[in-house]
Design an enzyme around this catalytic site. Structure first.
Site, PDB file in Angstrom:
ATOM      1  N   THR A  97       0.816  -1.433   0.368  1.00  0.00           N
ATOM      2  CA  THR A  97      -0.626  -0.042   0.243  1.00  0.00           C
ATOM      3  C   THR A  97       0.823   1.314   0.499  1.00  0.00           C
ATOM      4  O   THR A  97       0.808   2.272  -0.796  1.00  0.00           O
ATOM      5  CB  THR A  97      -0.797   0.178   1.239  1.00  0.00           C
ATOM      6  OG1 THR A  97      -1.880  -1.377   1.317  1.00  0.00           O
ATOM      7  CG2 THR A  97      -2.032   1.076   1.197  1.00  0.00           C
ATOM      8  N   THR A  98       2.160   1.131   1.240  1.00  0.00           N
ATOM      9  CA  THR A  98       2.585   2.785   1.260  1.00  0.00           C
ATOM     10  C   THR A  98       3.940   2.957  -0.280  1.00  0.00           C
ATOM     11  O   THR A  98       3.537   3.757  -0.490  1.00  0.00           O
ATOM     12  CB  THR A  98       3.756   2.600   2.300  1.00  0.00           C
ATOM     13  OG1 THR A  98       2.786   1.715   3.481  1.00  0.00           O
ATOM     14  CG2 THR A  98       4.094   3.294   2.767  1.00  0.00           C
ATOM     15  N   TYR A 124     -13.007  -5.360  -2.808  1.00  0.00           N
ATOM     16  CA  TYR A 124     -14.389  -4.901  -3.729  1.00  0.00           C
ATOM     17  C   TYR A 124     -15.400  -6.061  -4.555  1.00  0.00           C
ATOM     18  O   TYR A 124     -16.715  -6.272  -3.769  1.00  0.00           O
ATOM     19  CB  TYR A 124     -14.169  -3.990  -5.077  1.00  0.00           C
ATOM     20  CG  TYR A 124     -15.412  -3.950  -6.436  1.00  0.00           C
ATOM     21  CD1 TYR A 124     -15.433  -2.874  -5.973  1.00  0.00           C
ATOM     22  CD2 TYR A 124     -15.473  -4.444  -7.315  1.00  0.00           C
ATOM     23  CE1 TYR A 124     -16.911  -1.745  -6.975  1.00  0.00           C
ATOM     24  CE2 TYR A 124     -16.256  -4.130  -7.591  1.00  0.00           C
ATOM     25  CZ  TYR A 124     -17.212  -2.831  -7.677  1.00  0.00           C
ATOM     26  OH  TYR A 124     -18.477  -2.393  -8.238  1.00  0.00           O
ATOM     27  N   TYR A 130      -2.686 -10.819   3.690  1.00  0.00           N
ATOM     28  CA  TYR A 130      -2.724  -8.932   4.139  1.00  0.00           C
ATOM     29  C   TYR A 130      -3.382  -9.174   4.912  1.00  0.00           C
ATOM     30  O   TYR A 130      -4.724  -8.897   3.663  1.00  0.00           O
ATOM     31  CB  TYR A 130      -2.252  -8.544   3.008  1.00  0.00           C
ATOM     32  CG  TYR A 130      -2.117  -7.332   3.527  1.00  0.00           C
ATOM     33  CD1 TYR A 130      -2.450  -5.843   4.336  1.00  0.00           C
ATOM     34  CD2 TYR A 130      -1.716  -5.732   2.022  1.00  0.00           C
ATOM     35  CE1 TYR A 130      -2.159  -4.831   4.458  1.00  0.00           C
ATOM     36  CE2 TYR A 130      -1.582  -4.370   2.543  1.00  0.00           C
ATOM     37  CZ  TYR A 130      -1.969  -3.951   3.589  1.00  0.00           C
ATOM     38  OH  TYR A 130      -1.651  -2.627   3.534  1.00  0.00           O
ATOM     39  N   ARG A 171      -8.969  -0.714   3.580  1.00  0.00           N
ATOM     40  CA  ARG A 171      -8.340  -0.387   1.946  1.00  0.00           C
ATOM     41  C   ARG A 171      -9.414  -1.271   1.522  1.00  0.00           C
ATOM     42  O   ARG A 171      -9.852  -1.016   0.467  1.00  0.00           O
ATOM     43  CB  ARG A 171      -7.287  -1.167   2.447  1.00  0.00           C
ATOM     44  CG  ARG A 171      -6.325   0.160   2.665  1.00  0.00           C
ATOM     45  CD  ARG A 171      -6.212   1.624   2.249  1.00  0.00           C
ATOM     46  NE  ARG A 171      -4.910   1.952   2.627  1.00  0.00           N
ATOM     47  CZ  ARG A 171      -4.707   2.887   1.742  1.00  0.00           C
ATOM     48  NH1 ARG A 171      -4.616   3.612   0.401  1.00  0.00           N
ATOM     49  NH2 ARG A 171      -3.207   4.031   2.149  1.00  0.00           N
ATOM     50  N   LYS A 200       0.392 -10.134   7.249  1.00  0.00           N
ATOM     51  CA  LYS A 200      -0.048  -8.655   7.874  1.00  0.00           C
ATOM     52  C   LYS A 200      -1.120  -8.376   8.758  1.00  0.00           C
ATOM     53  O   LYS A 200      -1.924  -8.283   8.060  1.00  0.00           O
ATOM     54  CB  LYS A 200       0.196  -8.375   6.980  1.00  0.00           C
ATOM     55  CG  LYS A 200       1.137  -6.620   6.937  1.00  0.00           C
ATOM     56  CD  LYS A 200       1.212  -5.925   5.972  1.00  0.00           C
ATOM     57  CE  LYS A 200       0.924  -4.498   6.340  1.00  0.00           C
ATOM     58  NZ  LYS A 200       1.285  -3.583   5.488  1.00  0.00           N
ATOM     59  N   ILE A 207       5.454  -4.463  10.323  1.00  0.00           N
ATOM     60  CA  ILE A 207       5.284  -3.881   8.692  1.00  0.00           C
ATOM     61  C   ILE A 207       4.943  -2.629   9.109  1.00  0.00           C
ATOM     62  O   ILE A 207       3.636  -2.276   8.774  1.00  0.00           O
ATOM     63  CB  ILE A 207       4.792  -4.836   7.651  1.00  0.00           C
ATOM     64  CG1 ILE A 207       5.022  -6.406   7.950  1.00  0.00           C
ATOM     65  CG2 ILE A 207       4.863  -4.729   6.785  1.00  0.00           C
ATOM     66  CD1 ILE A 207       4.231  -7.137   6.733  1.00  0.00           C
TER      67      ILE A 207
END
Length: 294
Positions: free
Chosen positions: A46-47, A109, A135, A140, A163, A205
């Site tokens: 994401t980052t 989604y 993850y 998100r 994570k 993380i």
């Protein structure tokens, strides 16, 4: 078996002013992290703004990172997609390139049912040559990996851990029951790293590690080495700064912070947009209080 303890940086992808990937700066950031005892490097998460990058750019970031790291620390590569087929394709490619593990996200989604969620991860793990890290980041994706699905996946021989980035300690505590020598947890929320370590997490993380890699590493290692009081003091000392790194959507604040520090993270790709002036000033004051800026 993947056994990474400590601070894993969720590394930004630096961009030039025209929006192209700044590969020379990526290499500098990698070296800087290793010099400051970052324990592993995660790219294309994401980052890392991978959602705004092409598959070809992702592949080249992976290639350059693996070549620059040259085995000095483990490299985890984000290969997630809401399409299981795409996730499998990317995971196979990164495993073949030499990734130490891939990070696979829950299917955003489409919001799969429990059995679809299980196969979204297990079918990838069945077919690739490196470990898979789950993850979980419902803020998100709009969905969380059900606890019972995590339990099943924790028994898969090629799934190394999770994570956990829900920010929900009740959920994390339930998942922590499945931690073992073969299934680890890493904290995905910088503001609760020490609390997750207390229920068995192996490390973090981290977004915060992009600007304070040594401190983040030391905090985790203090806890793992038994100095819980010192680790907690560090968590609380920098809590305001950590919170300000999320004053706008990640990775906008952390890239702004890096740019203030001369770390040349560069611009963003739309729909990400530069930070509002008032928020930038709030972030700057917090960085000054933390001793990162004069």
């Amino acid at each position: 078996m993947l056994n990474i303890k400590g601070s894993i940086v969720a590394l930004v992808t630096p961009f030039h002013s025209d929006g192209s990937v700044n590969f020379p700066q990526l290499e500098k950031l990698i070296d800087w992290h290793i010099e400051n005892h970052t324990d592993a490097i995660l790219i294309l998460g994401t980052t890392g703004e991978s959602s705004t990058m092409s598959h070809e750019e992702d592949d080249e970031v992976c290639r350059v990172t693996l070549e620059r790291v040259a085995g000095r620390v483990p490299v985890i590569v984000g290969s997630g997609s809401n399409s299981t087929e795409t996730q499998l394709m990317k995971s196979m490619k990164y495993a073949d390139m030499g990734a130490d593990a891939v990070l696979c996200i829950s299917p955003y989604y489409v919001k799969a049912n429990a059995e679809g969620m299980y196969h979204h991860f297990a079918d990838v793990a069945d077919q690739i040559s490196c470990p898979v890290i789950l993850y979980n980041v419902p803020g998100r994706t709009g969905c969380s990996i059900p606890v019972e699905v995590v339990e099943r996946l924790s028994k898969h021989p090629n799934i190394a851990g999770i994570k956990e980035a829900s920010g929900d300690m009740a959920y994390a505590t339930k998942v922590a029951r499945y931690i073992s020598d073969d299934f680890q947890m890493w904290c995905g929320n910088d503001d609760i790293t020490v609390p997750l370590l207390s229920i068995g997490a192996s490390g973090t993380i981290s977004v915060w590690a992009n600007i304070m890699p040594q401190t983040c590493h030391d905090m985790v290692m203090d806890f793992l080495n038994g100095d819980i009081k010192k680790a907690a003091e560090t968590q609380l000392k920098y809590l305001d700064l950590i919170n300000k790194l999320f004053i706008e959507v990640n990775p906008i604040p952390v890239k702004e912070a890096m740019n203030m520090m001369g770390l040349e993270a560069g611009v963003f790709r739309l729909p990400l947009y530069p930070m509002a002036d008032n928020n930038r000033e709030i972030l700057r004051k917090s960085m000054q209080a933390a001793g990162l800026l004069k």
